[in-house]
Design an enzyme around this catalytic site. Structure first.
Site, PDB file in Angstrom:
ATOM      1  N   LYS A 135       0.820  -1.218   0.000  1.00 38.35           N
ATOM      2  CA  LYS A 135       0.000   0.000   0.000  1.00 38.35           C
ATOM      3  C   LYS A 135       0.852   1.265   0.000  1.00 38.35           C
ATOM      4  O   LYS A 135       2.054   1.239   0.240  1.00 38.35           O
ATOM      5  CB  LYS A 135      -1.011  -0.045   1.154  1.00 38.35           C
ATOM      6  CG  LYS A 135      -2.169  -0.991   0.800  1.00 38.35           C
ATOM      7  CD  LYS A 135      -3.298  -0.971   1.777  1.00 38.35           C
ATOM      8  CE  LYS A 135      -4.410  -1.917   1.239  1.00 38.35           C
ATOM      9  NZ  LYS A 135      -5.448  -2.160   2.223  1.00 38.35           N
ATOM     10  N   ARG A 188      -3.402 -10.337   4.796  1.00 40.40           N
ATOM     11  CA  ARG A 188      -3.833 -10.309   3.383  1.00 40.40           C
ATOM     12  C   ARG A 188      -2.684  -9.730   2.559  1.00 40.40           C
ATOM     13  O   ARG A 188      -2.367  -8.553   2.694  1.00 40.40           O
ATOM     14  CB  ARG A 188      -5.098  -9.453   3.264  1.00 40.40           C
ATOM     15  CG  ARG A 188      -5.671  -9.363   1.869  1.00 40.40           C
ATOM     16  CD  ARG A 188      -6.889  -8.441   1.851  1.00 40.40           C
ATOM     17  NE  ARG A 188      -7.486  -8.377   0.525  1.00 40.40           N
ATOM     18  CZ  ARG A 188      -7.061  -7.565  -0.441  1.00 40.40           C
ATOM     19  NH1 ARG A 188      -6.052  -6.738  -0.234  1.00 40.40           N
ATOM     20  NH2 ARG A 188      -7.644  -7.580  -1.626  1.00 40.40           N
TER      21      ARG A 188
HETATM   22  N1  HH2 Z   1      -7.465  -3.816   0.763  1.00 46.17           N
HETATM   23  C1  HH2 Z   1      -7.785  -3.832  -0.538  1.00 46.17           C
HETATM   24  C2  HH2 Z   1      -8.857  -4.602  -1.004  1.00 46.17           C
HETATM   25  N2  HH2 Z   1      -9.572  -5.359  -0.153  1.00 46.17           N
HETATM   26  N3  HH2 Z   1      -9.985  -6.163   2.037  1.00 46.17           N
HETATM   27  C3  HH2 Z   1      -9.696  -6.147   3.342  1.00 46.17           C
HETATM   28  N4  HH2 Z   1     -10.413  -6.897   4.195  1.00 46.17           N
HETATM   29  N5  HH2 Z   1      -8.673  -5.406   3.849  1.00 46.17           N
HETATM   30  C4  HH2 Z   1      -7.893  -4.615   3.045  1.00 46.17           C
HETATM   31  O1  HH2 Z   1      -6.991  -3.932   3.573  1.00 46.17           O
HETATM   32  C5  HH2 Z   1      -8.185  -4.582   1.646  1.00 46.17           C
HETATM   33  C6  HH2 Z   1      -9.260  -5.385   1.169  1.00 46.17           C
HETATM   34  C7  HH2 Z   1      -6.992  -3.024  -1.516  1.00 46.17           C
HETATM   35  O2  HH2 Z   1      -5.907  -3.751  -2.010  1.00 46.17           O
HETATM   36  P1  HH2 Z   1      -5.870  -4.582  -3.381  1.00 46.17           P
HETATM   37  O3  HH2 Z   1      -6.919  -5.631  -3.423  1.00 46.17           O
HETATM   38  O4  HH2 Z   1      -4.504  -5.086  -3.583  1.00 46.17           O
HETATM   39  O5  HH2 Z   1      -6.129  -3.506  -4.495  1.00 46.17           O
HETATM   40  P2  HH2 Z   1      -7.417  -3.075  -5.326  1.00 46.17           P
HETATM   41  O6  HH2 Z   1      -8.463  -2.638  -4.361  1.00 46.17           O
HETATM   42  O7  HH2 Z   1      -6.909  -1.958  -6.197  1.00 46.17           O
HETATM   43  O8  HH2 Z   1      -7.890  -4.260  -6.106  1.00 46.17           O
END
Ligand code: HH2
Length: 347
Positions: A288, A323
């Site tokens: 992040k 995660r």
């Molecule tokens: N962060 C993201 C997405 N889903 N779910 C939970 N429970 N906690 C988190 O911190 C979280 C999440 C964002 O990260 P990422 O999936 O890598 O990116 P994007 O939202 O651009 O797909």
């Protein structure tokens, strides 16, 4: 399970301790069911007195909430940190967007990840700051076939569906998913709570403000710890009111969701202050922006080492689910961390 919620105006923040040495004592307790971490004193924070002196004077129910084993998650004991591998099947996710579209690519990546990950988190809508909403039909089309393909490929690893939408979650559960990961904590879609309650599946309640599109404009808090806390308190209450069983709730402070680097750091520092809910904690900090802000690592792919450092901090604070994008690197670090901590039940 929470026999009761914590007091809304106080936070009991245990001091996590590891690498057990010295004689056992009556005041030594496992931290949130961990086999590696323990605690013997906790700070009692109130809104008026931000941090009181450490207190051993906890009521038995308070001690029990912080200490007790968390309910198993789809057959996984939560007595050690479990790795949740991120598989985004989106064109635009901030880190892995566009890389796993197409069933074969997604199954290949999943196979690779489950060497080290114990849960797979499938997402079909980016929730990065500034992302726009994906129509339901498109999100289902992106995610359900992938989940079905993973099951048809013989992958039995628990799968969570990262969505804010009940119809997407329902299609994912039909296709073989086991857990709902809702970054809106059941606020985005009025049908989500009823679906989760009816299906009896675990659900991640994450703190966020506004929508991904506008959340960074709302990164203003009097005190981020209390704001996140109050929000999760309210969401747990709503979930229980909707008939979701307490053993199916997982909390997440929502690193990076409407937060500045300072907010993210404070939450990481104070993570153990969420254990008094008596629920499992999920930490999602992988790659992040704050890691880039602190280190100059401009692109998400450059933030692997920083992400592993944050995962270890999560482990040291008793987070139950990490995660992450970089499952192999996280597993190696976690294996070493676990070996050094030892096992408190064998100490
Ligand atoms: N962060 C993201 C997405 N889903 N779910 C939970 N429970 N906690 C988190 O911190 C979280 C999440 C964002 O990260 P990422 O999936 O890598 O990116 P994007 O939202 O651009 O797909």
């Amino acid at each position: 399970m929470p026999e009761r919620l914590p007091h809304p105006d106080q936070i009991l923040s245990p001091l996590p301790r590891s690498a057990l040495t010295g004689p056992a004592s009556a005041t030594r307790h496992a931290l949130a069911g961990s086999r590696h971490l323990w605690w013997d004193s906790a700070d009692r924070l109130s809104r008026r007195a931000p941090r009181a002196a450490p207190s051993a004077q906890l009521a038995p129910a308070e001690t029990a909430a912080i200490s007790r084993s968390r309910a198993d998650l789809c057959g996984l004991t939560l007595d050690r940190p479990r790795i949740m591998g991120i598989l985004n099947v989106t064109p635009d996710s901030f880190s892995d967007g566009g890389r796993h579209n197409g069933l074969d690519a997604a199954v290949d990546r999943a196979r690779e990840m489950i060497r080290d990950a114990e849960i797979l988190d499938i997402g079909g809508e980016s929730t990065r700051p500034g992302a726009t909403e994906v129509p339901v039909a498109e999100e289902i089309e992106r995610t359900a076939p992938v989940i079905r393909a993973l099951r048809e490929a013989g992958i039995t690893t628990p799968i969570s569906i990262d969505t804010r939408k009940a119809r997407v979650a329902e299609a994912a559960l039909e296709a073989g998913a086991d857990i709902v990961n809702d970054v809106s904590a059941l606020r985005f879609d009025p049908d989500m709570a009823a679906l989760v309650a009816a299906r009896g599946v675990p659900v991640v309640l994450m703190h966020s403000v506004a929508s991904p599109e506008t959340m960074q404009k709302h990164a203003v808090y009097d005190d981020v710890l209390w704001s996140v806390r109050d929000h999760l308190y309210e969401r747990v209450t709503a979930a229980l009111g909707a008939g979701i069983r307490p053993e199916n709730l997982i909390l997440d402070p929502g690193i990076g969701f409407g937060k500045t680097t300072a907010h993210d750091l404070r939450l990481l520092r104070e993570l153990a202050g969420f254990h008094d809910f008596g629920l499992p904690l999920l930490l999602g900090a992988s790659r992040k922006k704050f890691i880039g802000a602190l280190t100059g690592a401009a692109t998400p792919a450059e933030r692997v080492t920083g992400s592993v450092a944050v995962a270890l901090q999560g482990a040291a604070m008793g987070a139950h689910i990490l995660r992450v994008h970089d499952t192999r690197e996280t597993r190696q670090a976690l294996s070493i961390w676990q070996a050094i901590q030892g096992n408190i039940s064998e100490a």
